[in-house]
Scaffold this motif. Structure first.
Motif, PDB file in Angstrom:
ATOM      1  N   ALA A  13       0.838  -1.202   0.000  1.00 14.87           N
ATOM      2  CA  ALA A  13       0.000   0.000   0.000  1.00 14.87           C
ATOM      3  C   ALA A  13       0.871   1.250   0.000  1.00 14.87           C
ATOM      4  O   ALA A  13       2.028   1.235   0.422  1.00 14.87           O
ATOM      5  CB  ALA A  13      -0.917  -0.006   1.224  1.00 14.87           C
ATOM      6  N   ASP A  14       0.294   2.347  -0.470  1.00 16.98           N
ATOM      7  CA  ASP A  14       1.000   3.625  -0.528  1.00 16.98           C
ATOM      8  C   ASP A  14       1.299   4.100   0.904  1.00 16.98           C
ATOM      9  O   ASP A  14       0.371   4.318   1.698  1.00 16.98           O
ATOM     10  CB  ASP A  14       0.126   4.645  -1.261  1.00 16.98           C
ATOM     11  CG  ASP A  14       0.851   5.960  -1.521  1.00 16.98           C
ATOM     12  OD1 ASP A  14       1.974   6.136  -1.017  1.00 16.98           O
ATOM     13  OD2 ASP A  14       0.287   6.812  -2.225  1.00 16.98           O
ATOM     14  N   THR A  16       2.509   6.963   1.809  1.00 16.80           N
ATOM     15  CA  THR A  16       2.557   8.423   1.905  1.00 16.80           C
ATOM     16  C   THR A  16       1.716   8.999   3.051  1.00 16.80           C
ATOM     17  O   THR A  16       2.192   9.877   3.782  1.00 16.80           O
ATOM     18  CB  THR A  16       2.127   9.054   0.570  1.00 16.80           C
ATOM     19  OG1 THR A  16       2.987   8.588  -0.469  1.00 16.80           O
ATOM     20  CG2 THR A  16       2.202  10.565   0.620  1.00 16.80           C
ATOM     21  N   TYR A  62       9.037   1.801   2.283  1.00 15.97           N
ATOM     22  CA  TYR A  62       8.005   1.282   1.395  1.00 15.97           C
ATOM     23  C   TYR A  62       7.866   2.102   0.116  1.00 15.97           C
ATOM     24  O   TYR A  62       7.405   1.578  -0.903  1.00 15.97           O
ATOM     25  CB  TYR A  62       6.678   1.157   2.146  1.00 15.97           C
ATOM     26  CG  TYR A  62       6.703  -0.034   3.077  1.00 15.97           C
ATOM     27  CD1 TYR A  62       6.595  -1.322   2.569  1.00 15.97           C
ATOM     28  CD2 TYR A  62       6.908   0.124   4.444  1.00 15.97           C
ATOM     29  CE1 TYR A  62       6.658  -2.426   3.392  1.00 15.97           C
ATOM     30  CE2 TYR A  62       6.979  -0.968   5.280  1.00 15.97           C
ATOM     31  CZ  TYR A  62       6.854  -2.244   4.751  1.00 15.97           C
ATOM     32  OH  TYR A  62       6.934  -3.325   5.575  1.00 15.97           O
ATOM     33  N   ASP A  63       8.278   3.364   0.139  1.00 14.46           N
ATOM     34  CA  ASP A  63       8.323   4.114  -1.113  1.00 14.46           C
ATOM     35  C   ASP A  63       9.447   3.603  -2.009  1.00 14.46           C
ATOM     36  O   ASP A  63       9.338   3.656  -3.236  1.00 14.46           O
ATOM     37  CB  ASP A  63       8.492   5.617  -0.842  1.00 14.46           C
ATOM     38  CG  ASP A  63       7.172   6.367  -0.898  1.00 14.46           C
ATOM     39  OD1 ASP A  63       6.229   5.846  -1.530  1.00 14.46           O
ATOM     40  OD2 ASP A  63       7.064   7.455  -0.313  1.00 14.46           O
ATOM     41  N   HIS A  66       7.953   0.955  -3.824  1.00 23.74           N
ATOM     42  CA  HIS A  66       7.067   1.503  -4.848  1.00 23.74           C
ATOM     43  C   HIS A  66       7.840   2.126  -6.007  1.00 23.74           C
ATOM     44  O   HIS A  66       7.243   2.626  -6.946  1.00 23.74           O
ATOM     45  CB  HIS A  66       6.161   2.587  -4.237  1.00 23.74           C
ATOM     46  CG  HIS A  66       4.890   2.071  -3.661  1.00 23.74           C
ATOM     47  ND1 HIS A  66       3.709   2.041  -4.368  1.00 23.74           N
ATOM     48  CD2 HIS A  66       4.594   1.555  -2.447  1.00 23.74           C
ATOM     49  CE1 HIS A  66       2.747   1.540  -3.614  1.00 23.74           C
ATOM     50  NE2 HIS A  66       3.257   1.236  -2.439  1.00 23.74           N
ATOM     51  N   ASN A  68       9.354   4.861  -5.833  1.00 21.54           N
ATOM     52  CA  ASN A  68       9.030   6.286  -5.740  1.00 21.54           C
ATOM     53  C   ASN A  68      10.242   7.017  -5.184  1.00 21.54           C
ATOM     54  O   ASN A  68      10.435   7.099  -3.974  1.00 21.54           O
ATOM     55  CB  ASN A  68       7.816   6.480  -4.829  1.00 21.54           C
ATOM     56  CG  ASN A  68       7.418   7.952  -4.687  1.00 21.54           C
ATOM     57  OD1 ASN A  68       8.097   8.849  -5.187  1.00 21.54           O
ATOM     58  ND2 ASN A  68       6.320   8.184  -3.997  1.00 21.54           N
ATOM     59  N   GLY A  71       9.367  10.217  -2.800  1.00 20.95           N
ATOM     60  CA  GLY A  71       8.895   9.888  -1.456  1.00 20.95           C
ATOM     61  C   GLY A  71       9.965   9.198  -0.627  1.00 20.95           C
ATOM     62  O   GLY A  71      10.161   9.518   0.545  1.00 20.95           O
ATOM     63  N   THR A 182      -4.326  12.193   0.322  1.00 15.29           N
ATOM     64  CA  THR A 182      -3.738  10.956  -0.203  1.00 15.29           C
ATOM     65  C   THR A 182      -4.507   9.733   0.302  1.00 15.29           C
ATOM     66  O   THR A 182      -4.820   8.817  -0.469  1.00 15.29           O
ATOM     67  CB  THR A 182      -2.261  10.846   0.197  1.00 15.29           C
ATOM     68  OG1 THR A 182      -1.570  12.039  -0.169  1.00 15.29           O
ATOM     69  CG2 THR A 182      -1.590   9.660  -0.491  1.00 15.29           C
ATOM     70  N   LYS A 186      -7.023   7.676  -2.300  1.00 16.52           N
ATOM     71  CA  LYS A 186      -6.699   6.260  -2.548  1.00 16.52           C
ATOM     72  C   LYS A 186      -7.846   5.361  -2.094  1.00 16.52           C
ATOM     73  O   LYS A 186      -8.208   4.394  -2.777  1.00 16.52           O
ATOM     74  CB  LYS A 186      -5.412   5.884  -1.813  1.00 16.52           C
ATOM     75  CG  LYS A 186      -4.151   6.539  -2.344  1.00 16.52           C
ATOM     76  CD  LYS A 186      -3.640   5.834  -3.586  1.00 16.52           C
ATOM     77  CE  LYS A 186      -2.305   6.415  -4.030  1.00 16.52           C
ATOM     78  NZ  LYS A 186      -1.767   5.732  -5.218  1.00 16.52           N
TER      79      LYS A 186
END
Length: 211
Positions: A13-14, A16, A62-63, A66, A68, A71, A182, A186
């Motif tokens: 999961a995102d 952010t 976790y980013d 992703h 990312n 982030g 966010t 989502k």
């Protein structure tokens, strides 16, 4: 015997909203001290460690998963920033011994703030091509860090402290909004709270074919 290669994708999961929550809480508590609403940093330190640092470092890890880079880098940098700030407060308070406390030179912390200000400006350039609210948040983070650097280095007088205090409070409010936007966007799969379009100042290169 034939061999078969399979790519297994682990859905993550995102992170952010969690990272932004950490930033929102710690800046709110720290701003209350800078503005004179509260006093001392004893009860700022736990929030600096657990929300400012650990929550943002979780989001950083976790980013990275992703892919990312924004982030991961920004959450990681500011997570470590708050660990450094908390440790600096603890050293000044004598938690790590009188020898360290007596040899404190605040200007060293000022140069750390200056370094993070430079990094934050770089992040602001990237944020301009993410969305408007994130860009605005980064601009006030720039002002916060610049104010902290000038105040700690003894440059500019009391106005630098005031600029840092109010900028930090605004960072908290904007970060709360971004956290909610966010999370809700989502969760509902649509624009529940708008964050605005990229500014379009600097164009990102198109992704290579097949990506």
């Amino acid at each position: 015997m034939a061999t078969e290669n399979r790519n297994v994708q682990i859905v993550v999961a995102d992170p952010t909203p969690l990272g932004l929550l950490g930033l929102s809480i710690v800046t709110l508590v720290a701003a209350s001290q800078k503005l004179g609403i509260t006093s001392g940093v004893s009860f700022v330190i736990p929030w600096a460690i657990f929300l400012g640092a650990i929550a943002q470092l979780f989001a950083c890890v976790y980013d990275f998963k992703h892919n990312n880079i924004f982030g991961a880098t920004v959450f990681g940098a500011f997570g470590l920033f708050w660990l450094g700030v908390a440790a600096s407060w603890m050293i000044k308070a004598g938690v790590l011994g009188e020898v360290l406390a007596k040899s404190v030179d605040p200007k060293q912390l000022g140069f750390a703030f200056l370094g993070f200000f430079i990094f934050s400006v770089i992040g602001t350039i990237a944020a301009a091509e993410a969305n408007f609210v994130l860009f605005l948040d980064m601009v006030f983070i720039d002002l916060l860090l610049l104010g902290l650097a000038l105040d700690t280095l003894g440059i500019g007088g009391h106005w630098a402290h005031g600029m840092a205090a109010y900028a930090e409070l605004i960072v908290s409010m904007i970060s709360f909004y971004l956290c909610g936007a966010t999370f809700l966007n989502k969760f509902f799969g649509r624009v529940f709270w708008p964050v605005g379009k990229p500014l379009g100042i600097w164009k990102k290169a198109p992704a290579p074919a097949g990506h």
